[in-house]
Design an enzyme around this catalytic site. Structure first.
Site, PDB file in Angstrom:
ATOM      1  CB  SER A 164      -8.244   0.394   5.945  1.00 31.91           C
ATOM      2  OG  SER A 164      -9.072   1.593   5.976  1.00 31.91           O
TER       3      SER A 164
ATOM      4  CE  LYS B 151      -3.885   1.944   2.795  1.00 31.15           C
ATOM      5  NZ  LYS B 151      -4.598   1.491   3.998  1.00 31.15           N
TER       6      LYS B 151
ATOM      7  CB  SER C 205      -7.871   3.344   3.198  1.00 28.38           C
ATOM      8  OG  SER C 205      -7.076   2.883   3.931  1.00 28.38           O
TER       9      SER C 205
END
Lengths: 467, 64
Positions: A176, A77, A152
């Protein structure tokens, strides 16, 4: 080449029946074919991937693999620092930011011999929602590109579901990791707070932030967590706790495993869609058939957990980004601007009352689980919504099923529990006691292997298998 | 339902936070005042003085 799980690829690599270079090229080929539609990558690192894969292959041929992650294509990420590789947090504020050092989790995965495929799409600073005013477009769901991935860790979820990587790093402040796992039909675990170092990862809310594995199966997540867990003095909240074998319960069944169901969370506090409810009911039947005991558990309403976590999250985030909020608010995307503006409306007293409530809620869960091994509830309320159906103020729309375990810090995994009428995945959330990830994996792995849901991939990447 | 937040109160909060917002952003914030107030009510319980925050402060051997 078929899309493999991490575990299957690791076995073949160890037997020298699968070349890490060929595996990496197959993943790069999927990136080339699908990422124009999915936007799972902010920055693919093809040269680095091929270099890592060649080095892994040479070492494996010479002296065997370091472990099951050696030669495995993975992604990070883009809030995870990577030495010499741009790390933007999907924000204009960090355009051109090239860290000098790897984050602790990136370094551990590199030491395990993984192949870095690139930096993955995230909501800006791991916050907000699907936004079209950021440097890169939002990730889209491989099961249907008109639909949301959740976030996210949106790119990690999409890239794994599409077979572009075999595993990846997500972060989880209110769901997330588990949200994208749920909506993209993969597995994702938020480990116990403090188990995986947050050093070198951009903060969202200090006391709620977790780093964790995402992959196609619970078994893959366990193999990944084995490499990630452990004390790190660079993380002030890092736990000094022995790292057990996370695969120890695999294949041992569920005889005498004690499962609690927080039924009111998903049946009355926020009733889930019929497909999600059917997934949970089916899972309970599977658990009982394998010898587990199942009992109901009652906690405070889901809305209390959500309020507690949200107030803490709003305030800690406002603290983390206070200087930029004051001086460069307009450089954030609209969704993060709104989240940061909220910080002005929560007082210090509000925050402390939320943190006092947090102790009460955590004690409540501890007592409820005294005679249980795991508890379960929904992972998400339904199949993935369409991209344009996400409310402007999504924080206040509905409570989520994942926040309670950020508030408590307990480990929680989401796994696929079936498919809804639109053909998109639904999910189940399995929660363990602190540092008892092995038990969470045991239950999740037993469920996955007793059900057919891991055999089905999104039609765009595997049209023959889907349907 | 809590009373709506006045423009003056909102301006005071924003000034304390050091945020400079335009009128549209202020109006946007005012729309969620009720939701936020409900969240704040949910974390307030009848509790004694020993009901301390989740993260306590204590010395350890490393402090010596």
């Amino acid at each position: 080449m078929d899309i493999l799980t991490l575990a299957d690829a690791a076995k073949l690599i160890a037997q020298k029946k699968l070349s890490p270079v060929e595996l990496t090229k197959a993943c790069l080929d999927r990136v080339a074919r699908f990422d124009g539609d999915l936007h799972a990558f902010i920055l693919p690192t093809e040269e680095r991937a091929l270099s890592d894969a060649k080095a892994a292959e040479a070492e494996i041929m010479r002296s065997g693999p370091r472990g099951p992650l050696h030669g495995i294509p993975m992604g990070l990420k883009d809030i995870v620092d990577t030495a010499g590789i741009e790390t933007t947090c999907q924000s204009r504020l960090l355009a051109g930011n090239v860290p000098a050092e790897d984050a602790a989790c990136a370094a551990k995965l590199a030491a395990a011999g993984t192949v870095l495929m690139g930096k993955l799409t995230t909501h800006e600073f791991a916050d907000g929602g699907p936004s079209f005013d950021l440097p890169k477009p939002p990730a889209r769901n491989p099961w249907n590109t008109e639909h949301f991935t959740a976030g996210s860790s949106s790119g990690t979820g999409a890239a794994i579901a599409a077979g572009m990587i075999l595993c990846g790093i997500g972060t989880d402040t209110g769901g997330s990791i588990r949200g994208p796992a749920a909506l993209c039909g993969i597995a994702g675990i938020k480990p116990t707070y403090g188990l995986v170092s947050r050093a070198g990862v951009a903060p969202a809310a200090f006391s709620l932030d977790h780093i964790g594995p995402m992959a196609w199966t619970a078994e893959d997540c366990a193999l990944m967590l084995q490499a990630l867990a452990g004390h790190d003095p660079k993380d002030p909240a890092s736990a000094s706790w022995p790292v057990p074998d996370y695969t120890v319960g695999f294949g041992t069944g569920l005889q005498d495993v004690r499962i609690g169901v927080i039924r009111h969370f998903h049946e009355t506090d926020y009733p889930v869609a019929p497909a999600a409810q059917a997934g949970i009911d089916n899972a309970l039947a599977v658990f009982r058939s394998m010898g587990a005991t199942v009992t109901d558990v009652t906690l405070s309403p889901l809305q209390d957990w959500h309020a507690c976590g949200s107030l803490i999250s709003i305030t800690e985030r406002a603290s983390a980004y206070e200087e930029w909020a004051r001086t460069r608010l307009g450089d954030f995307g609209e969704r993060v601007q709104r989240r940061l503006m909220l910080g002005a409306m929560v007082s210090g007293v509000d925050y402390v009352q939320a943190v006092r409530r947090r102790r009460e809620l955590r004690d409540e869960l501890r007592l409820a689980m005294a005679d249980l091994d795991v508890v379960i509830t929904a992972g998400a309320p339904a199949e993935a919504p369409k991209m344009d159906a996400i409310p402007r103020w999504d924080l206040f729309d509905k409570p989520n099923f994942t926040m309670p375990f950020n508030v408590s810090g307990y480990p929680a995994i989401c796994v696929c529990s079936g498919f809804g009428p639109a053909g998109l995945p639904v999910s189940l959330q399995i929660v363990g006691k602190p540092f008892q990830e092995a038990k969470v994996f045991q239950v999740a792995d037993a469920f996955e292997k007793a059900t057919p849901f891991r055999d089905r991939r999104p039609a765009m990447v595997s049209p023959v298998m889907a349907g | 339902m809590p009373p709506p937040i006045s423009d003056e109160s909102l301006d005071h909060m924003l000034a304390n936070a050091g945020l400079t917002l335009d009128e549209a952003q202020k109006a946007d914030l005012q729309t969620i005042h009720d939701n936020l107030a409900m969240m704040k009510a949910r974390v307030r319980q009848k509790r004694g003085h020993m009901a301390e925050p989740a993260h306590g402060f204590a010395f350890t051997a490393e402090d010596l």
